[in-house]
Design a protein around this motif. Structure first.
Motif, PDB file in Angstrom:
ATOM      1  N   ASP A 498       0.852  -1.185   0.000  1.00 20.31           N
ATOM      2  CA  ASP A 498       0.000   0.000   0.000  1.00 20.31           C
ATOM      3  C   ASP A 498       0.893   1.242   0.000  1.00 20.31           C
ATOM      4  O   ASP A 498       1.826   1.353   0.815  1.00 20.31           O
ATOM      5  N   SER A 502      -4.538   3.941   0.202  1.00 19.36           N
ATOM      6  CA  SER A 502      -5.650   3.044  -0.141  1.00 19.36           C
ATOM      7  C   SER A 502      -6.784   3.217   0.871  1.00 19.36           C
ATOM      8  O   SER A 502      -6.543   3.474   2.053  1.00 19.36           O
ATOM      9  N   LEU A 514      -7.284   1.475  -4.403  1.00 22.43           N
ATOM     10  CA  LEU A 514      -5.901   1.225  -4.004  1.00 22.43           C
ATOM     11  C   LEU A 514      -4.912   2.125  -4.732  1.00 22.43           C
ATOM     12  O   LEU A 514      -5.093   2.455  -5.911  1.00 22.43           O
TER      13      LEU A 514
END
Length: 575
Positions: A498, A502, A514
């Motif tokens: 990530d 996200s 995302l």
């Protein structure tokens, strides 16, 4: 749903072949390898794949009985006989009827179309329709997307002085009806090189042959290709060979110059102004055409598809949109009830298949519920309801398993059945349901392969984010139209993280939007994971994970790459 991920790394020979093909066609070796996995290994084959040509359509007269069918149609027109164009009440049947009727109407006026009422007449050719046809003085019926098993009905029609031309694509029995002509590429004695036409496709080939025989320019047929594209997408037939040509040019027609009726449906779906894909047909256009036959009468859909007045078409489209909204409500309730039955029935839990019956379910929606159950439990499923003195319903299958054979194994206790590998309709006596359930489930248990009992994602390429460019995305578009045997390519990237931004989105917080980075590049990729909010906590934990996805263009930001993520799993080093 839990997916198994399948991936076959390329051999050194395949890797070398992909590099060589990539140099010749000016594409990434990644995309050249996708072509090779589709059996496309030469520059000329790649060009044909990317630019399907209408002049490569198969000669329609290679289909058994085509010359007889054209002669009979010519005779009917010459003698000014009344002609009925008859079709099934689903998308394939309605588009086929619209295609044939619209084309012939340009040259002949003594004709009408007929769609049977699902609730009063049931599937296929009905005696009620034949009696009506006789009253109207009909001498020839062209039946589309059904009729291949209507032996008794077509015999009855002959007694009434009515001839039949059958245009079907469902699997025939050993005995064929006594029709003037039977156009079906799945005939045992078929000489036609392509076996996977839909019902609308068979209707198109008939009109192509009629045009060729009568010196009508092929250009007059091109506007009708939109119906073929809608039917091919909705009926889930392979998008290869002749179907790829029909779908490619049908989508082109649908995007550039749709007919009035389809334009109205596109408008009511909120798709105006964007490039339509096969997915738009499957999830937006097709269900609205289908809703007419599921909830009321399929004639409404054909009325709309042949309508020339835009205002009338918009009114009709709004009406079938209302029917589709009602269908969604019924579908949701029936799906919930089906889930409750499965939870209560211990016998269903340990079987490789599911058979459900409820006498109060709506007949027009059982096929959708069967599809839902197949997706949720990944098992071949039959959903039945009461129709008069009988039970009637639909069977749906999982990838690779032929449910037609499973239903056929019970034919001695069925009143009627028909369909193909992945979808079958059937009718039986209510008292035979327990025996049908026992025998059907026993057959599936003994014939289904272990790999067919688990939902799988067939990964075609392992890539890093640095490989995903705008050129790759734009070149990928040339692989469309997608469908069975030419799916959207699935990619996999391992060890992604990530980016820190996200978040969970959606009305019910069910999706994840995302922003990701991978371990090998600094590229930040945008992605959307529908219905996977349960993975959000893991993603936000800063640990690495693997993703399987398709590469799309962001529908809100043109020319921006977006990953549509199909599945998320913790990376192996994080387990």
């Amino acid at each position: 749903m839990h997916f198994k991920w399948n991936y076959e790394p390329p051999t050194s020979d395949r890797h070398a072949a992909a590099k060589e093909l990539a140099d010749k066609i000016g594409m990434s070796p990644i995309l050249a390898d996708l072509l090779i996995q589709r059996g496309i290994k030469t520059e000329s084959a790649a060009k044909r794949f990317f630019r399907p040509m209408l002049n490569e359509l198969i000669d329609p007269f290679l289909m058994n009985d085509m010359d007889v069918a054209v002669d009979r149609l010519n005779d009917a027109m010459g003698r000014k006989e009344r002609i009925m164009v008859y079709g099934d009440y689903d998308v394939d049947g309605c588009t086929a009827v619209a295609l044939v009727y619209k084309f012939l109407q340009q040259f002949y006026s003594n004709m009408e179309y007929y769609i049977p009422d699902r609730y009063e007449e049931g599937y296929g050719i009905s005696r009620k329709a034949l009696d009506y046809a006789a009253e109207q003085g009909v001498k020839l019926i062209i039946v589309l997307d059904c009729g291949i098993k209507a032996i008794g009905e077509i015999d009855y029609a002959r007694q009434l002085g009515i001839d039949f031309i059958v245009c079907d694509h469902h699997v025939p029995d050993d005995e064929l009806p006594e029709a003037v002509a039977i156009l079906n590429p799945k005939r045992e004695d078929s000489t036609y090189p392509f076996k996977h036409l839909c019902g609308c496709g068979v209707g198109f080939k008939f009109m192509q042959a009629f045009a060729k025989n009568n010196g009508i320019p092929f250009s007059r047929l091109i506007p009708l290709l939109e119906f073929c594209a809608v039917s091919i997408a909705a009926d889930i037939v392979p998008v290869t060979g002749e179907n790829r040509i029909l779908a490619f040019h049908g989508l082109k027609q649908l995007n550039q110059n749709p007919s009035t009726g389809l334009k109205a449906i596109i408008d009511i779906c909120g798709l105006t102004g964007r490039e339509l894909t096969m997915s738009d047909i499957i999830f937006k256009i097709g269900p609205r055409i289908n809703a007419s036959g599921r909830m009321q009468n399929g004639t409404d859909a054909v009325d709309l598809l042949v309508e020339r007045d835009l205002q009338k078409a918009l009114t009709a489209a709004a009406h079938i949109n209302e029917q589709n909204e009602r269908r969604k409500d019924v579908d949701k309730q029936m799906t919930e009830e089906a889930n409750q039955i499965i939870e209560k029935l211990e016998s269903q839990k340990h079987q490789a298949s599911i058979v459900l019956y409820d006498e109060n379910w709506k007949k027009g929606v059982v096929g959708i519920v069967a599809s839902r159950m197949t997706e949720m439990y990944y098992r071949p499923t039959v959903v039945l309801t009461r129709s008069g003195e009988h039970a009637t319903g639909s069977a749906r299958s999982v990838a690779g398993y032929d449910i037609y054979d499973a239903v056929k194994s019970c034919r001695d206790i069925l009143e009627n059945f028909g369909g193909h590998t992945y979808a079958v309709g059937l009718t039986l006596k209510i008292e035979n349901i327990p025996e049908f359930r026992r025998r059907f489930q026993e057959y599936v248990n003994t014939h289904i392969q272990p790999e067919q009992t688990e939902a799988t994602l067939e990964i075609e390429e392992m890539v890093d984010f640095k490989d995903i460019t705008k050129k790759l995305m734009n070149d990928l578009k040339k692989f469309a139209p997608h469908g069975p045997d030419n799916p959207k390519p699935l990619f996999c990237t391992r060890n992604v993280y990530d980016y820190g931004t996200s978040k969970v989105v959606g009305r019910q917080q069910e999706h994840i939007k995302l922003e990701l980075v991978d371990s090998r590049s600094s590229n930040v990729m945008n992605g959307i994971a529908f219905g996977q909010s349960q993975a959000a906590r893991y993603i936000k934990s800063k640990r690495s994970f693997d993703i399987v996805y398709t590469i799309e263009e962001n529908s809100y930001k043109r020319n921006e790459v977006q990953l549509q993520i199909e599945d998320i799993k913790p990376s192996a080093n994080e387990n």
